[in-house]
Design an enzyme around this catalytic site. Sequence first.
Site, PDB file in Angstrom:
ATOM      1  N   ARG A 107     -18.861   4.738   4.617  1.00 52.60           N
ATOM      2  CA  ARG A 107     -19.033   5.340   3.298  1.00 52.60           C
ATOM      3  C   ARG A 107     -20.505   5.294   2.886  1.00 52.60           C
ATOM      4  O   ARG A 107     -21.136   4.248   2.881  1.00 52.60           O
ATOM      5  CB  ARG A 107     -18.128   4.646   2.270  1.00 52.60           C
ATOM      6  N   ASP A 157       0.860  -1.192   0.000  1.00 54.56           N
ATOM      7  CA  ASP A 157       0.000   0.000   0.000  1.00 54.56           C
ATOM      8  C   ASP A 157       0.888   1.230   0.000  1.00 54.56           C
ATOM      9  O   ASP A 157       2.016   1.191   0.508  1.00 54.56           O
ATOM     10  CB  ASP A 157      -0.913   0.003   1.231  1.00 54.56           C
ATOM     11  N   GLY A 190     -36.066  -1.511   4.319  1.00 58.32           N
ATOM     12  CA  GLY A 190     -35.484  -0.728   5.414  1.00 58.32           C
ATOM     13  C   GLY A 190     -35.057   0.641   4.938  1.00 58.32           C
ATOM     14  O   GLY A 190     -35.739   1.263   4.104  1.00 58.32           O
ATOM     15  N   CYS A 215     -19.939   0.382  -2.148  1.00 55.83           N
ATOM     16  CA  CYS A 215     -20.072  -0.174  -3.500  1.00 55.83           C
ATOM     17  C   CYS A 215     -21.357   0.214  -4.220  1.00 55.83           C
ATOM     18  O   CYS A 215     -21.294   0.860  -5.266  1.00 55.83           O
ATOM     19  CB  CYS A 215     -19.950  -1.691  -3.438  1.00 55.83           C
TER      20      CYS A 215
END
Length: 436
Positions: free
Chosen positions: A329, A31, A254, A261
């Site tokens: 996110r 990374d 819900g 994604c």
Amino acid sequence: MKQICVIGVGYVGIVTGACFADLGNKVIALDVNEKRVENLKKGIMPIYEPGLEELVRRNVNAGRLSFTTNYAEALKGTEFAFIAVGTPSGVNGEADLQYVASAAKSIAEHMAAPLVIINKSTVPIGTGDWVADIVKREQKKQVDFAVVSCPEFLREGSAIGDFMQPHRTVIGSFDREAANKVAQLHLPLRAPIVITDLRTAEMIKYASNAFLATKISFINEIAEICEAYGADVKEVAAGMGYDARIGRHFLDAGLGWGGSCFPKDVLALAYMAEDKDLNPRILNTVMEVNYDRRKSAVRWTEELLGGSLKGKTIGLLGLAFKPNTDDMRDAPSIDIAQELLEDGASVRGYDPVAMEVAAPLLPAVKMYTDPYDMAKGCDALIVVTEWNEFKQLDLEKVKSLLKTPVIFDGRNIYDPAIMKNYGFNYRGIGRGFNGK
Ligand code: NAD
Ligand code: UDX
């Protein structure tokens, strides 16, 4: 045993690396985020994912998994390089490919021997060809390589199980030999393998995510109709699900879908369609229905509180976009908190694992480390994330702590009849009978 390099150790990369190591391969995970790599070397995970820490530790101790920030080191002796960097939304909804481009460039600069470059990131149709062009252009000396698409289908919160027992493995390439090599790597998973061309593999990923998101928006629309006519959407989903052509999965009504994604991938697919002068009517509606859920949740809570949120204190049970992850996110909690605050409410939050990630994103939300402490003095609670621990709450105690016994259950975790017996002013989603 094969030697593999995984580029990007986020949610997908770290799981991919640890799982391939566990299958007996030698994996070097790379990374550019030095802190992440430094932490991983100390055994500190970059994300919360059940079972991950133990899996990483086991494979590091066995000498099969290591971490680096150095491309030359990561690619030395490696036969396969998986790209698993982020592809977030760009300003117009397109997938932002800057991290993929940068990874491709670094691979080209540092590869010294033939390599199969495998794209695991979710990328627009045509990206595989584009990556091949970058690598060809940026190589210092010409070395053979092939680009293969192998999209990832794991879900956060059950990532290791999903990786180890996939429904299928999709492999796309024009280079049959490279595709076969990647297929060999996946054989121990004993899942059906679909070998196709690059663009089709890339499209399979987007179409799969868009279809699942569509199923959820569909059941959410059905939930509203259920509510209006006194039907129960949970029973409707169960009844529909027995039909093998429909299936029960992804029919939980819900607060809708969020996460890393579905939001960006549905948007990117719609963008791709519009870019070719097509009109993605279904995709646009699926997104519209989804984001309306968050606003409706606030309106319904307001209704339960007699028509105004001004001066009211609302506690959010759960902040992460789904249980068993700390990923925030596009979490519904962010929009819901924002809307409540704009309507004059004070907002409190509690999440079993996502507090650290959530706090900087929700500066105006008062965070609690215990759900009962949070409930004390609240006018209402909203169930935002269906963590198991919320299903086990002492509801008698919760009721005694609340200023008014109001619960809006955005994930349908409670039984309306039981909640009525407790004396709650309760509302779930799409449950027309509502305990009456
Ligand atoms: P993430 O943001 O969690 O992690 C991406 C990592 O890549 C970060 O650690 C970042 O530092 C690193 N990175 C960025 N540029 C780099 C470079 N040039 N070289 C090396 N490392 C670099 O992302 P994620 O959620 O793991 O998603 C990765 C990809 O997988 C995305 O395309 C996503 O759509 C796809 N995907 C994600 C999931 C999921 O559940 N999160 C599931 C399936 C597919
Ligand atoms: C999703 C895809 O499932 C996975 O294949 C892909 O690789 C990445 O995106 P993930 O976002 O981790 O995985 O979780 P998922 O379980 O699919 O849930 C996505 C969202 O849909 C969550 O916000 C969840 O709360 C919501 N959801 C899911 C529903 O609202 N109802 C459902 O029935 C299922």
